[in-house]
Design an enzyme around this catalytic site. Structure first.
Site, PDB file in Angstrom:
ATOM      1  N   ILE A  18       0.832  -1.276  -0.036  1.00  0.00           N
ATOM      2  CA  ILE A  18       0.031  -0.056   0.159  1.00  0.00           C
ATOM      3  C   ILE A  18       0.993   1.175  -0.114  1.00  0.00           C
ATOM      4  CG2 ILE A  18      -1.680   1.358   1.335  1.00  0.00           C
ATOM      5  CD1 ILE A  18      -2.816  -1.485   2.195  1.00  0.00           C
ATOM      6  N   SER A 149      -7.678  -0.905   9.499  1.00  0.00           N
ATOM      7  CA  SER A 149      -7.968  -1.972   8.834  1.00  0.00           C
ATOM      8  C   SER A 149      -9.508  -2.198   9.323  1.00  0.00           C
ATOM      9  CB  SER A 149      -7.147  -3.002   9.535  1.00  0.00           C
ATOM     10  OG  SER A 149      -7.910  -4.388   9.005  1.00  0.00           O
ATOM     11  N   GLN A 159      -6.214 -12.859  15.055  1.00  0.00           N
ATOM     12  CA  GLN A 159      -5.767 -11.606  15.041  1.00  0.00           C
ATOM     13  C   GLN A 159      -6.147 -10.514  16.325  1.00  0.00           C
ATOM     14  OE1 GLN A 159      -7.716 -10.126  11.671  1.00  0.00           O
ATOM     15  NE2 GLN A 159      -6.016 -10.457  10.259  1.00  0.00           N
ATOM     16  N   TYR A 162      -3.868  -8.068  16.661  1.00  0.00           N
ATOM     17  CA  TYR A 162      -3.757  -7.041  15.308  1.00  0.00           C
ATOM     18  C   TYR A 162      -4.783  -6.044  15.430  1.00  0.00           C
ATOM     19  CZ  TYR A 162      -4.014  -5.599  10.516  1.00  0.00           C
ATOM     20  OH  TYR A 162      -4.009  -5.022   9.246  1.00  0.00           O
ATOM     21  N   LYS A 166      -5.164  -1.852  15.282  1.00  0.00           N
ATOM     22  CA  LYS A 166      -6.186  -0.986  14.249  1.00  0.00           C
ATOM     23  C   LYS A 166      -7.363  -0.244  14.843  1.00  0.00           C
ATOM     24  CE  LYS A 166      -3.350  -2.012  11.008  1.00  0.00           C
ATOM     25  NZ  LYS A 166      -2.546  -0.969  10.229  1.00  0.00           N
ATOM     26  N   THR A 194      -9.456  -7.119   2.778  1.00  0.00           N
ATOM     27  CA  THR A 194      -8.577  -8.153   2.484  1.00  0.00           C
ATOM     28  C   THR A 194      -7.797  -7.445   1.278  1.00  0.00           C
ATOM     29  OG1 THR A 194      -9.443  -9.874   3.561  1.00  0.00           O
ATOM     30  CG2 THR A 194      -7.925 -10.651   1.973  1.00  0.00           C
ATOM     31  N   ILE A 195      -6.596  -6.999   1.545  1.00  0.00           N
ATOM     32  CA  ILE A 195      -5.774  -6.636   0.333  1.00  0.00           C
ATOM     33  C   ILE A 195      -4.527  -7.583   0.143  1.00  0.00           C
ATOM     34  CG2 ILE A 195      -4.393  -4.542  -0.704  1.00  0.00           C
ATOM     35  CD1 ILE A 195      -7.392  -3.862   0.160  1.00  0.00           C
TER      36      ILE A 195
END
Length: 259
Positions: A18, A149, A159, A162, A166, A194-195
């Protein structure tokens, strides 16, 4: 028509994914100079050099700074190098993030600490330092954009470390919008779904998991870094000059796809 003509843009984690896509999109939209942070290991060193060549060919001035974003000293070096080279910073894209997938009950404390340090502490350091620069430069102001996110809004079994970072980043930008508006500084968050980047490359090698995630979208494909770069440039531009404290989900429809 360029959306960010003449702007000086700082991007953390710019060597790939990104961050790299944002750098190229800003160049396309007229940014005059880019301050590019990267980790500084052998792999990202090669990546940042190829990016610099590509940007220089487009007539964009570039300064690059290596370092671990979890260390306050790295942020100091980024801002000092950028201001020394270009005199000001108009836009920040706080992009660095890690997600070492881990089961909650067996997660090592080091995994929790490192994820928090990189994602949240690193974001706080760079946002605070760049905002301080924006507040004192003439004219005052600028645009702060943090890459959060949808994991900050939704749960994930691997996650638990994580997602909270975020969620905190999204909230940080809301609070910064309130605190910094008087300086003409806008603060917004972009929440990708989801990238397809290095952060989830290993996870998406599982064909069943990949197909599941594709089917969760309404667009019928996973996102690309370029899909995120466009909204980031929008937030940086005067098209968004009355937009602050906002969170924009960029996920191909995953979040709303309840059924």
């Amino acid at each position: 028509m360029p959306l960010t003509p003449g702007k000086v843009v700082c991007i953390t984690g710019a060597s790939r994914g990104i961050g790299r896509a944002c750098a190229l999109e800003f160049a396309k939209h007229g940014a005059s100079a880019l301050i590019l942070h990267y980790l500084g290991d052998a792999e990202t060193e090669v990546e940042i050099q190829t990016l610099k060549v590509e940007l220089n060919e487009k007539g964009v001035k570039v300064v690059s700074i290596p370092g671990d974003i979890a260390l306050l000293d790295t942020t100091t070096k980024i801002v000092e190098a950028g201001v020394q080279a270009f005199g000001r910073i108009d836009v920040l894209v706080s992009n660095v993030g890690i997600c070492p997938f881990s089961e909650f009950l067996t997660m090592p404390l080091e995994t929790w600490e490192r994820t928090r340090q990189v994602n949240l502490d690193g974001t706080f350091y760079i946002v605070q330092a760049v905002a301080a620069q924006m507040a004192k430069q003439t004219p005052q102001g600028g645009s702060l954009i943090a890459i959060s996110s949808i994991s900050g809004l939704l749960g994930g079994a691997q996650q638990c470390h994580y997602g909270p970072t975020k969620a905190a980043i999204t909230n940080l930008m809301q609070n910064c919008a309130v605190a910094l508006g008087k300086y003409g500084i806008r603060a917004n968050a972009v929440l990708p779904g989801t990238i397809a980047t290095d952060i989830n490359k290993e996870d998406l090698q599982n064909d069943e998991k990949r197909e599941y995630m594709v089917n969760r979208t309404l667009i019928g494909r996973l996102g690309t870094p370029e899909d995120v770069a466009g909204p980031v440039v929008f937030f940086a531009s005067d098209l968004a000059k009355y937009v602050t404290g906002t969170s924009l989900i960029v996920d191909g429809g995953i979040f709303v796809n309840f059924q």
